[in-house]
Scaffold this active site. Structure first.
Site, mmCIF file in Angstrom:
data_model
loop_
_atom_site.group_PDB
_atom_site.id
_atom_site.type_symbol
_atom_site.label_atom_id
_atom_site.label_comp_id
_atom_site.label_asym_id
_atom_site.label_seq_id
_atom_site.Cartn_x
_atom_site.Cartn_y
_atom_site.Cartn_z
ATOM 1 N N SER A 102 0.831 -1.214 0.000
ATOM 2 C CA SER A 102 0.000 0.000 0.000
ATOM 3 C C SER A 102 0.858 1.254 0.000
ATOM 4 O O SER A 102 1.969 1.262 0.528
ATOM 5 C CB SER A 102 -0.900 -0.008 1.248
ATOM 6 O OG SER A 102 -1.483 1.266 1.436
ATOM 7 N N TYR B 207 -2.056 -0.633 10.643
ATOM 8 C CA TYR B 207 -2.305 -1.222 9.313
ATOM 9 C C TYR B 207 -1.127 -0.907 8.384
ATOM 10 O O TYR B 207 -0.530 -1.815 7.811
ATOM 11 C CB TYR B 207 -3.600 -0.672 8.710
ATOM 12 C CG TYR B 207 -3.662 -0.857 7.213
ATOM 13 C CD1 TYR B 207 -3.401 0.211 6.356
ATOM 14 C CD2 TYR B 207 -3.940 -2.089 6.654
ATOM 15 C CE1 TYR B 207 -3.427 0.045 4.988
ATOM 16 C CE2 TYR B 207 -3.971 -2.263 5.279
ATOM 17 C CZ TYR B 207 -3.713 -1.182 4.454
ATOM 18 O OH TYR B 207 -3.719 -1.347 3.087
ATOM 19 N N LYS C 261 2.050 -3.409 6.599
ATOM 20 C CA LYS C 261 2.460 -3.469 5.185
ATOM 21 C C LYS C 261 3.968 -3.252 5.071
ATOM 22 O O LYS C 261 4.656 -3.944 4.316
ATOM 23 C CB LYS C 261 1.694 -2.437 4.358
ATOM 24 C CG LYS C 261 0.211 -2.741 4.193
ATOM 25 C CD LYS C 261 -0.014 -4.083 3.528
ATOM 26 C CE LYS C 261 -1.484 -4.420 3.361
ATOM 27 N NZ LYS C 261 -1.699 -5.739 2.748
#
Ligand code: WQD
Length: 354
Positions: A125, A150, A154
């Site tokens: 991302s 989050y 990644k």
């Protein structure tokens, strides 16, 4: 060529399953349906003419992965979508995100190495960039401290993948750094299925337009942007799906390479403000969106959009669809969901009357 698609019943996963079949691949899905619905499999059957093979289960289940890899010795590659992805939720429940997003990736890598399946396209991302100093952001832009658990998962997963390749394991990996996926398949048979109130902008817009939500709150209008609202790079999910097929093809072609790792931005190369997205939606749908301008959302970066030369040079890929296409397709999908709800309500009423 068989490709295992983890999270293949999800928003991006399901569209990638369609793109894989269109490109002549055989997708095998594994999904725990925590963030999806069995109806997606019915939708895939309707689009593809046959339902892809799907194993219901979790990528942290090593025994299940072993069973799948042993049942399919001709597996040539994996696309790994399965992860939790809500920025806000990750702040409230970080352990869920570290356990799932890291645990599933490590368990999957062990299975791939054990069974000699080297090719992996990983769902990363643009959050790894944080707020870039220079825009558009390129792959040489520095990865910055994540703004959420989050985003951190990644970043950590990318490091795990790099270290695994560097250690000499037989792995060929491409991390695809997505920008903002939006839209739906042109058939309106599959699309984004947020569970509960949408966290993301476009599904909140379409749910407001269809009357499911009272009002859209636009988070922040005092940013240093043309209209004060945040800028993002909104990419049609069908273009994003095609980028995964392009990545698998590149990895498949590297038969003579035992270890390979790279990462690439997958975006349109164009930034749009929140208000531009709202105005474009109103123009393509003919529906006015009821919104209010409110305070900033913690964790949001002001503006991020991609420089996509590397994706074009490395993958031979670039976007074909526009913001208008994506919003038009998102709206058609939302309207079909509303029709389905109305049909179900009628059936329930008929059943009640009988
Ligand atoms: C976009 C803009 C909001 C909702 C995150 C992840 C990213 C990816 C997509 C998984 C921001 C504004 C939003 C609303 C609003 N995740 N907004 N009102 O945060 O850029 O990206 O989701 O694939 O990795 O980081 O996407 O759609 O939540 O927000 O004003 O009700 O819309 O403030 O400026 P985001 P988003």
């Amino acid at each position: 060529m068989k490709v295992l698609v983890t999270g293949g019943a999800g928003f991006i996963g399901s569209h990638t399953v369609v793109a894989l079949v269109k490109a002549g691949y055989t997708p095998i899905i594994i999904d725990n349906f925590e963030n999806s619905d069995n109806s997606v499999l019915d939708g895939l059957a309707e689009i593809l003419g046959a339902q892809p093979l799907c194993y219901e289960g979790d990528c942290r289940d090593g025994e299940l992965l072993s069973m799948i890899f042993e049942a399919h010795p001709d597996l040539q590659g994996v696309i790994h979508f399965a992860a939790n992805k809500a920025v806000g939720e990750s702040v409230k429940d970080p352990l869920k995100y570290y356990d799932n997003n890291l645990g599933s990736t490590i368990t999957l890598l062990k299975a791939m190495v054990h069974y000699g399946v080297p090719n992996l396209a990983f769902s990363s991302s643009c959050t790894v960039y944080g707020q870039p100093e220079v825009l558009p952001v390129t792959e040489s832009s520095p990865v910055q401290a994540a703004q959420s658990p989050y985003g951190n998962t990644k970043q950590i997963c990318e490091e795990i993948l790099q270290d695994a390749v560097r250690s000499g394991l037989n792995l060929r990996v491409l991390s695809l750094r997505y920008f903002n996926p939006i839209g739906a398949h042109e058939s309106a048979i599959i699309g984004e299925l947020p569970i509960g109130p949408p966290q993301n902008l476009v599904p909140f817009i379409t749910q407001t337009a269809v009357g499911l939500r009272e009002q859209l709150s636009i988070f922040g209008h005092d940013y240093n942007t043309p209209d004060g609202t945040c800028i993002r790079d909104y990419i049609h999910v069908v273009d994003l799906a095609d980028a995964h097929v392009a990545a698998i093809k590149v990895l498949e072609a590297k038969q003579d390479v035992d270890q390979y790792y790279d990462f690439v931005n997958i975006g349109t190369g164009t930034g749009s403000t929140v208000l531009q997205v709202v105005n474009t939606f109103e123009a393509v749908s003919g529906v006015k969106v009821n919104y209010q301008l409110v305070e900033r959302r913690p964790g949001d970066v002001e503006q991020v959009y991609a420089q996509v030369d590397k994706a074009t040079n490395l993958l031979g890929w670039k976007t074909k669809l526009t913001l208008e296409d994506a919003l038009r397709d998102a709206w058609r999908w939302e309207q079909r969901l509303a029709e389905n709800r109305a049909d179900e309500a009628d059936e329930e009423e008929d059943g009640f009357m009988d």
